[in-house]
Design an enzyme around this catalytic site. Structure first.
Site, PDB file in Angstrom:
ATOM      1  N   GLY A  74       0.821  -1.209   0.000  1.00  0.00           N
ATOM      2  CA  GLY A  74       0.000   0.000   0.000  1.00  0.00           C
ATOM      3  C   GLY A  74       0.854   1.257   0.000  1.00  0.00           C
ATOM      4  N   ASN A 153      -7.363   4.324   9.669  1.00  0.00           N
ATOM      5  CA  ASN A 153      -6.935   3.048  10.241  1.00  0.00           C
ATOM      6  C   ASN A 153      -6.972   3.036  11.762  1.00  0.00           C
ATOM      7  OD1 ASN A 153      -4.771   4.881   9.214  1.00  0.00           O
ATOM      8  ND2 ASN A 153      -3.523   3.691  10.638  1.00  0.00           N
ATOM      9  N   SER A 201      -3.950  -2.772  -0.309  1.00  0.00           N
ATOM     10  CA  SER A 201      -2.860  -3.648   0.131  1.00  0.00           C
ATOM     11  C   SER A 201      -3.442  -5.007   0.491  1.00  0.00           C
ATOM     12  CB  SER A 201      -2.186  -3.020   1.351  1.00  0.00           C
ATOM     13  OG  SER A 201      -1.199  -3.878   1.845  1.00  0.00           O
ATOM     14  N   THR A 239      10.443  -7.499 -11.830  1.00  0.00           N
ATOM     15  CA  THR A 239       9.820  -8.794 -12.133  1.00  0.00           C
ATOM     16  C   THR A 239       8.596  -9.009 -11.242  1.00  0.00           C
ATOM     17  OG1 THR A 239      11.974  -9.645 -12.747  1.00  0.00           O
ATOM     18  CG2 THR A 239      10.266 -11.282 -12.292  1.00  0.00           C
ATOM     19  N   CYS A 327       2.584   1.045  12.473  1.00  0.00           N
ATOM     20  CA  CYS A 327       3.840   1.674  12.071  1.00  0.00           C
ATOM     21  C   CYS A 327       4.400   2.572  13.165  1.00  0.00           C
ATOM     22  CB  CYS A 327       3.629   2.479  10.798  1.00  0.00           C
ATOM     23  SG  CYS A 327       3.020   1.464   9.468  1.00  0.00           S
TER      24      CYS A 327
END
Ligand code: PLP
Length: 401
Positions: A74, A153, A201, A239, A327
């Protein structure tokens, strides 16, 4: 209530990988391990599963699969969205956001300010809501992008993104929304919403950590943040993480299958927890509006209690919750979300977020409530948080077994 069972009330931090999701991704970690850009079948055969996953995530948000860019998380999606809007409009150097965004947006904007961009951080009201008039007044002729989260959140409070989108569209300003907390909990349709860019996310919807997506509405000017190979139609070099992309697709199908009834039941269980806390634990208060809010989130201030101490005690009882966004765990600073809402640093530091999930049961809530009132009361009488943890921890271990 076995000794080893974890009572998980932190679904806004992350969710478990669903068994069906794990099953879907495993072959791409074992026999289907090629590079999708390779010219031979071992690689080429992986293009189709990636595109199927793209269709699944697009279906979850009402988008066209050509509008989906897979990213690593995210945070990358959010950084890509904001910088892309600035890079494609070099003469517009103003960003509008709010004071209560996730650190992915907050710190992206702070880094942009250091590079000379101008950012307006809109204040919020005491209940976490946004003043639309103030928002409209913040827009300028040089505003390149508005980046406003849909669901907070920490408190679960929702911003009126559809109304914000209508205003942005009228002014010809691009709108990005961080909708990371939304899938499975609310109906999500990018066309009803009217946003230009949207971030998700996978690990918030029972997918693995380390894969996200950015929705980019057709016709939106775009410049990649991660420059490299031609992957993702040149929108994101690197990739492709095939197993995680496949897993995201499966997780999106599961999130899309969540019924309105299940969402109502989730809200009812959250409301029951809230009501029990208020009835049985004095001097507690909800942070943020009751509605409109995510059905799974409640943020509660326990006056006179240090949240970090309470979390440590709950952890001894195998109960997981959070004192704000994951976080910021470990940092002593009070939550920027709660202080922006006008809580004092002490009130912010006394706050616990409980975030439920469809897996949360009545029994889980009963277990939490069989301990929470006593733990809070003990912490309140024990004084300083350090003393409280030292004195009370042995007692709690005894309770837990
Ligand atoms: N935005 C919100 C609202 C979040 O809750 C989170 C994760 O906590 C993110 C963004 C970042 O997502 P990720 O962990 O995938 O980088």
């Amino acid at each position: 209530m076995t000794e080893s069972k974890t009572y998980y009330f932190d679904s806004n931090a992350t969710t478990s990988v669903a068994p069906a999701v794990l099953q879907a991704m495993l072959p791409y970690l074992t026999e289907k391990w090629g590079n999708p850009s390779s010219p031979y079948r071992l690689g080429k055969k992986l293009v189709e599963p990636i595109e199927r996953a793209r269709e699944s995530v697009a279906a979850l948000i009402g988008a066209d699969s050509a509008e989906i860019v897979f990213t690593s998380c995210g945070t990358e999606s959010i950084n890509t969205a904001i910088t892309s809007c600035l890079y494609t409009q070099p003469t517009n150097r103003h960003v509008v956001t709010t004071a209560v965004e996730h650190s992915a947006t907050k710190n992206c904007c702070a880094a942009l300010e250091q590079r000379g961009y101008d950012v307006t951080y809109l204040p919020v009201n005491r209940d976490g809501s946004l003043d639309l008039k103030g928002f409209e007044q913040s827009l300028r002729p040089d505003t390149a992008v508005v980046s406003i989260m849909w669901a907070n959140n920490e408190t679960g409070v929702l911003f009126p993104v559809a109304k914000i989108a209508a205003i942005c569209r009228q002014r010809g300003i691009l709108l990005h929304t961080d909708a990371v907390q939304v899938p499975g909990k609310l109906k999500l349709d990018v066309n009803e919403l009217g946003v230009d860019l949207l971030s998700l996310s996978a690990h918030k919807l029972h997918g693995p950590k380390g894969v996200g997506l950015l929705y980019v509405r057709k016709g939106t000017p775009f410049q990649p943040l991660i420059v490299g190979g031609h992957q993702e139609e040149g929108h994101r070099g690197g990739t492709e993480n095939v197993p995680y992309i496949v897993a995201f697709g499966r997780a999106a199908e599961l999130a899309g299958a969540v019924t309105v009834d299940a969402q109502r039941k989730l809200a009812a269980l959250r409301d029951k927890l809230e009501a029990e806390i208020f009835a049985r634990i004095p001097s507690t208060a909800r942070n943020g509006a009751k509605e409109p809010r995510l059905p799974n989130t409640t943020s509660i201030a326990f006056a006179g209690v240090e949240a970090e101490a309470l979390l440590m005690m709950l952890d001894q009882l195998n109960i997981c919750a959070s004192s704000g966004s994951a976080c910021t765990t470990g940092s002593v600073a009070p939550s920027h979300v709660l202080t922006a809402m006008g809580l004092s640093p002490a009130e912010a530091r006394s706050t616990i977020r409980f975030s439920l999930d469809y897996e949360t049961s009545d029994e889980d809530v009963a277990y939490l409530m069989s301990h929470l009132p006593r733990v809070v009361a003990e912490l309140r009488t024990a004084g300083s948080p350090r003393t409280a943890v030292r004195v009370l921890q042995p007692k709690l271990v005894a309770h837990a077994v």
